[in-house]
Structures are given as structure tokens and as C-alpha cells.
Design an enzyme around this catalytic site. Structure first.
Site, PDB file in Angstrom:
ATOM      1  N   GLU A   1      -3.967  -8.281  -6.675  1.00  0.00           N
ATOM      2  CA  GLU A   1      -2.679  -8.864  -6.951  1.00  0.00           C
ATOM      3  C   GLU A   1      -2.412 -10.244  -6.280  1.00  0.00           C
ATOM      4  O   GLU A   1      -1.963 -11.291  -6.699  1.00  0.00           O
ATOM      5  CB  GLU A   1      -1.479  -7.627  -6.450  1.00  0.00           C
ATOM      6  CG  GLU A   1      -1.340  -6.533  -7.297  1.00  0.00           C
ATOM      7  CD  GLU A   1      -0.469  -5.532  -6.639  1.00  0.00           C
ATOM      8  OE1 GLU A   1      -0.290  -4.483  -7.283  1.00  0.00           O
ATOM      9  OE2 GLU A   1      -0.113  -5.663  -5.579  1.00  0.00           O
TER      10      GLU A   1
ATOM     11  N   SER B   1       1.084  -1.101   0.108  1.00  0.00           N
ATOM     12  CA  SER B   1      -0.024   0.070  -0.024  1.00  0.00           C
ATOM     13  C   SER B   1       0.884   1.177   0.050  1.00  0.00           C
ATOM     14  O   SER B   1       1.562   1.562   1.034  1.00  0.00           O
ATOM     15  CB  SER B   1      -0.756   0.063   1.318  1.00  0.00           C
ATOM     16  OG  SER B   1      -1.623   1.276   1.530  1.00  0.00           O
ATOM     17  N   HIS B   2       0.621   2.013  -0.998  1.00  0.00           N
ATOM     18  CA  HIS B   2       1.581   3.385  -1.214  1.00  0.00           C
ATOM     19  C   HIS B   2       1.356   4.183  -0.004  1.00  0.00           C
ATOM     20  O   HIS B   2       2.219   4.820   0.665  1.00  0.00           O
ATOM     21  CB  HIS B   2       1.238   4.108  -2.356  1.00  0.00           C
ATOM     22  CG  HIS B   2       1.734   3.434  -3.630  1.00  0.00           C
ATOM     23  ND1 HIS B   2       1.771   3.987  -4.740  1.00  0.00           N
ATOM     24  CD2 HIS B   2       1.875   2.188  -3.770  1.00  0.00           C
ATOM     25  CE1 HIS B   2       2.223   3.203  -5.746  1.00  0.00           C
ATOM     26  NE2 HIS B   2       2.115   1.988  -5.205  1.00  0.00           N
TER      27      HIS B   2
END
Length: 245
Positions: free
Chosen positions: A86, A12-13
Site C-alpha cells: 500500500e 496492521s490488523h
């Protein structure tokens, strides 16, 4: 040339925008052979993903080119649609045995009786992982690292975490990998010292040659001046002799 990644970092950015790049650098630099750019090729979207109107197909192409999936688990990761996609792709197309978990926040709780995560108390993983792991995964706990700035392999705890993840990626034991990194570090230092010594010797030779050249130029100028003075004396003597005649 076909694209290949040793591992794909899924993160998670918002949660791990600083930790994931530091971990990527650690994996790529650990036991890096001399004169090579990196020890392993680790995919992370902000460094490797090119601009494309079709984002998901681009991600899939890099997932398909990766040997391992590294999941940076935390509550924001568990709730991310892209991160979930993903993981779902990996579970459908690859083996869960090639999935490694790095816990950066929240909790992971294993229910031994059900041989699955306790989803009532596990907050760091997407529930699409339910039923895919037969045994409790050995994950790396990096919850302490999120608030630690400037992490690198020089930090003992961070180095240990990188070694634990890098070892299965390279198919060696953590002890062997740690030893290989220390040996490579000593070789690199020796190489640097040898290079610095060679540079110092070359610099000393250059200074000595410059001094020799300067001294030779000074001697040559002195000899030229003496020759010029002797020429003037000879011309004066000839002029006097002619005057007497």
C-alpha cells in the site's frame, strides 16, 4: 456514482485491530454536521472492502479514490507485505506530502544530516519510505493508546490526536477544527434538548387530550344513563295511564 474517500487507513490488523476502528470513528464524527451520517469518508478495509476474488485490485481502486494515506506505524506494520504494498503504491502514484503517520508502537528516528529516517533505529516504518521525505514528518504519537479500551472523542488525549490528523485532511488549522467541533456539539445538544422539549409538550398535550376525551366519554355515558332512566319512567307512566283508562 464514483467512489471517493477523504483518507485511506493503512494498518496492521494484528497490531491495531482495535485502535484503527476507534480512530476511524473519531475522524468521521469530529465536527459532524447535524443530520449527516459522517463528517468525512474514511476507508478501512473491514468496513468498506467488499468480497472479491482479486483482493489487491480492489485495494488499489480504493487507494486511487483516496485523498490521503494514513499509516498506522509499528513494527508489525513495517514487516507486513500488504502494508508495504500500500505504501509503495502511494509513493509511486501519489505525493508523499499526502501521507500522514500515526505511531502506535516501536520507534521513528529522523537523521537530520542525511535528511532521511535513521533506518538502524527506526522500527515502525517499512524501508520503502527511504529517500521519499525531504523533511522530518510531524507524526502523531499514539503509543499510549493501544492499551486504552473504549477510546472516543470524549477522551482528551485521543481527541487531540484525532484533531491533529483531521485538520490537514480538511485543510483547516487544528484550533479552527477543534472550535468547529465544540460549536457543532453545542448545536447538537441544543437540537436534542429542543427535540426533547417538543416531545414532552406533545406528550403533555396527548395526555391532556386523553383526559378530556375520557371525561367527555364519562359525561356522555352519564347523560345516556339519565336519558334511559327518564325513558323507562315515561313508559311506566304511560302504562299506568292506560291501565287506569
Amino acid at each position: 456514482m464514483p467512489v471517493h474517500h477523504d483518507a485511506f487507513i493503512s494498518y496492521s490488523h494484528t497490531a491495531d485491530g482495535a485502535l484503527a476502528p476507534a480512530f476511524q470513528r473519531g475522524l468521521e464524527q469530529l465536527a459532524k454536521p447535524l443530520l449527516r451520517l459522517r463528517a468525512q469518508k474514511i476507508f478501512r478495509d473491514q468496513t468498506d472492502l467488499t468480497a472479491s476474488p482479486a483482493l489487491w485490485p480492489g485495494i488499489v481502486s480504493h487507494l486511487a479514490a483516496s485523498d490521503w494515506l494514513l499509516v498506522f506505524a509499528n513494527p508489525l506494520y513495517a514487516g507486513s507485505r500488504w502494508c508495504r504494498k500500500e505504501v509503495e503504491w502511494w509513493l509511486a502514484e501519489r505525493s508523499p506530502e499526502r501521507l500522514l503517520i500515526v505511531l502506535t508502537d516501536g520507534d521513528i528516528v529522523w537523521d537530520e544530516a542525511r535528511r532521511d529516517f535513521d533506518w538502524a533505529r527506526t522500527t515502525a516504518l517499512p524501508d520503502c519510505l527511504a529517500g521519499h521525505l525531504a523533511d522530518e514528518p510531524l507524526y502523531v504519537d499514539l503509543r499510549w493508546a493501544r492499551e486504552t479500551p473504549g477510546l472516543s472523542l470524549a477522551h482528551g488525549g485521543f481527541r487531540e490526536a484525532v484533531v491533529r490528523v483531521a485538520a490537514p485532511l480538511r485543510g483547516v488549522s487544528p484550533t479552527d477544527l477543534d472550535g468547529a467541533d465544540l460549536r457543532q456539539l453545542r448545536r447538537t445538544r441544543l437540537f436534542v434538548r429542543s427535540g426533547v422539549g417538543a416531545i414532552c409538550v406533545a406528550a403533555g398535550m396527548a395526555v391532556w387530550q386523553a383526559r378530556v376525551a375520557t371525561e367527555e366519554a364519562r359525561i356522555a355515558e352519564t347523560q345516556r344513563q339519565q336519558a334511559e332512566a327518564q325513558r323507562r319512567i315515561a313508559e311506566s307512566e304511560r302504562a299506568q295511564a292506560e291501565a287506569q283508562r
